[in-house]
Design an enzyme around this catalytic site. Structure first.
Site, PDB file in Angstrom:
ATOM      1  N   ASP A  51      46.006  33.635  39.418  1.00 13.26           N
ATOM      2  CA  ASP A  51      46.876  34.962  39.749  1.00 13.26           C
ATOM      3  C   ASP A  51      47.726  34.986  39.546  1.00 13.26           C
ATOM      4  O   ASP A  51      49.143  34.240  39.194  1.00 13.26           O
ATOM      5  CB  ASP A  51      46.346  34.940  41.317  1.00 13.26           C
ATOM      6  CG  ASP A  51      46.241  36.704  41.216  1.00 13.26           C
ATOM      7  OD1 ASP A  51      46.610  36.653  40.885  1.00 13.26           O
ATOM      8  OD2 ASP A  51      47.303  36.621  42.901  1.00 13.26           O
ATOM      9  N   ASN A  70      36.456  41.434  40.331  1.00 16.73           N
ATOM     10  CA  ASN A  70      37.315  42.059  39.248  1.00 16.73           C
ATOM     11  C   ASN A  70      36.251  42.738  38.216  1.00 16.73           C
ATOM     12  O   ASN A  70      36.814  43.233  37.516  1.00 16.73           O
ATOM     13  CB  ASN A  70      37.490  41.156  37.836  1.00 16.73           C
ATOM     14  CG  ASN A  70      38.874  39.727  38.956  1.00 16.73           C
ATOM     15  OD1 ASN A  70      38.316  38.330  39.032  1.00 16.73           O
ATOM     16  ND2 ASN A  70      39.537  40.434  40.100  1.00 16.73           N
TER      17      ASN A  70
HETATM   18  C1  IPE Z   1      41.652  36.487  42.885  1.00 19.87           C
HETATM   19  O1  IPE Z   1      42.851  37.068  41.662  1.00 19.87           O
HETATM   20  C2  IPE Z   1      40.334  36.174  41.604  1.00 19.87           C
HETATM   21  C3  IPE Z   1      40.824  35.237  40.396  1.00 19.87           C
HETATM   22  C4  IPE Z   1      42.210  34.575  40.572  1.00 19.87           C
HETATM   23  C5  IPE Z   1      39.906  34.807  39.437  1.00 19.87           C
HETATM   24  P1  IPE Z   1      42.600  38.860  42.025  1.00 19.87           P
HETATM   25  O2  IPE Z   1      43.542  39.055  41.346  1.00 19.87           O
HETATM   26  O3  IPE Z   1      41.316  39.943  41.741  1.00 19.87           O
HETATM   27  O4  IPE Z   1      42.811  38.830  43.593  1.00 19.87           O
HETATM   28  P2  IPE Z   1      42.938  39.908  44.755  1.00 19.87           P
HETATM   29  O5  IPE Z   1      42.393  41.063  44.695  1.00 19.87           O
HETATM   30  O6  IPE Z   1      44.749  39.986  44.654  1.00 19.87           O
HETATM   31  O7  IPE Z   1      43.071  39.438  46.114  1.00 19.87           O
HETATM   32  C1  IPE Z   2      44.805  36.637  37.127  1.00 18.98           C
HETATM   33  O1  IPE Z   2      45.982  37.445  37.298  1.00 18.98           O
HETATM   34  C2  IPE Z   2      43.511  36.890  36.276  1.00 18.98           C
HETATM   35  C3  IPE Z   2      42.037  37.381  37.024  1.00 18.98           C
HETATM   36  C4  IPE Z   2      42.439  37.926  38.264  1.00 18.98           C
HETATM   37  C5  IPE Z   2      41.291  38.213  35.857  1.00 18.98           C
HETATM   38  P1  IPE Z   2      45.599  39.020  37.686  1.00 18.98           P
HETATM   39  O2  IPE Z   2      45.266  39.892  36.724  1.00 18.98           O
HETATM   40  O3  IPE Z   2      45.081  38.982  38.352  1.00 18.98           O
HETATM   41  O4  IPE Z   2      46.901  39.576  38.189  1.00 18.98           O
HETATM   42  P2  IPE Z   2      48.233  40.330  38.984  1.00 18.98           P
HETATM   43  O5  IPE Z   2      47.424  39.501  40.568  1.00 18.98           O
HETATM   44  O6  IPE Z   2      47.416  41.488  38.460  1.00 18.98           O
HETATM   45  O7  IPE Z   2      49.501  40.235  38.413  1.00 18.98           O
HETATM   46 MG    MG Z   3      45.657  39.199  40.984  1.00 16.23          MG
END
Ligand code: IPE
Ligand code: IPE
Ligand code: MG
Length: 247
Positions: free
Chosen positions: A27, A75
């Site tokens: 993340d 997502n």
């Molecule tokens: C969790 O991260 C999913 C992945 C890393 C693939 P998210 O960014 O989707 O989670 P939330 O929305 O912060 O809980």
């Molecule tokens: C994790 O990074 C990747 C996926 C969830 C696919 P994020 O895209 O959630 O990055 P932040 O949390 O918005 O910084």
């Molecule tokens: Mg995230």
């Protein structure tokens, strides 16, 4: 961090107590990019490079199972442009890394419902699983369209199917049996869960499997997750006293 410092950290690892299964919620890609005034996709691209590095490090550490959360069932709520970007990166990753992964005797496996992925990424993922299915050094288990709750429902449906077919009886259902009906059927439970990016939550990741997993959180964004952080997580893990409810 200097090379010497990284080595110093690595030397602190007890190689007799390596976690068998490490799970990572990758993340913070978006925030990493935002901090640099770059589009979110640039963060995902940099994040993919860390996947390449970390798989290599995990293999060297003799970790047997590595689970990576790449795309959740939630997502899909993101802008289509970002979803398309993520799918492109997935395809790029497999196309450029598959040969090396295969040579390294690593098996690629997926958890999640990939029937919902667009045709190209779905095809690439299937090809990667098929090509590497007999590899035995490490299982690289990637969460794609994965959700822990979704997985539990998937497991229930599979169990009901086998009951209907007369293969098992309702009384046969135990926690161990249930774990054979979910995506991670051939994997032990994770020993260590790593979540960078500063969020202190699971975001629907491996809910059934992490009952006794050790957690390691960090403020660092995934694209900054260099090997030294992996070493730090393992060193911390090795200091934990895992009791599993005993004394
Ligand atoms: C969790 O991260 C999913 C992945 C890393 C693939 P998210 O960014 O989707 O989670 P939330 O929305 O912060 O809980
Ligand atoms: C994790 O990074 C990747 C996926 C969830 C696919 P994020 O895209 O959630 O990055 P932040 O949390 O918005 O910084
Ligand atoms: Mg995230």
């Amino acid at each position: 961090m200097s090379k010497d410092k990284v080595l110093e950290l690595r030397n602190k690892i007890d190689f007799h107590n390596i976690p068998n299964h490490v799970a990572i919620i990758m993340d913070g890609n978006g925030r990493w990019a935002k901090k640099r005034f770059l589009p979110r996709t640039a963060g995902h691209q940099e994040g993919m490079k860390r996947v390449m590095d970390i798989v290599e490090v995990a293999k060297k550490l003799n970790i047997k199972y590595l689970s990576l959360y790449a795309f959740s069932t939630e997502n899909w709520k993101r802008p289509q442009e970002e979803i398309d970007g993520l799918m492109k990166i997935l395809v790029y990753y497999i196309r450029s890394e598959l040969e090396k992964i295969h040579e390294n005797n690593i098996r690629i496996q997926v958890m999640g419902d990939i029937t919902k992925l667009p045709k190209t990424p779905k095809g690439e993922v299937e090809k990667a699983m098929e090509k590497t299915k007999n590899n035995s050094k490490m299982i690289l288990n990637i969460g794609l369209n994965y959700g822990g709750r979704d997985e539990i429902i998937y497991g229930i449906k599979n169990i009901l199917e086998d009951i209907k077919m007369g293969k098992i009886d309702e009384d046969d259902i135990t926690t161990e049996l249930f774990s054979k009906y979910i995506y991670t059927q051939n994997l032990p439970d994770p020993d260590l869960l790593i979540r960078p990016s500063g969020e202190l939550r699971l975001s629907n990741f491996m809910l059934y499997q992490i009952a006794y997993t050790e957690f390691w959180f960090s403020d660092i964004y995934w694209p900054d997750f260099k090997e030294e952080y992996f070493y730090k997580a393992i060193i911390d893990y090795q200091k934990r006293n895992r009791r599993f409810g005993g004394i």
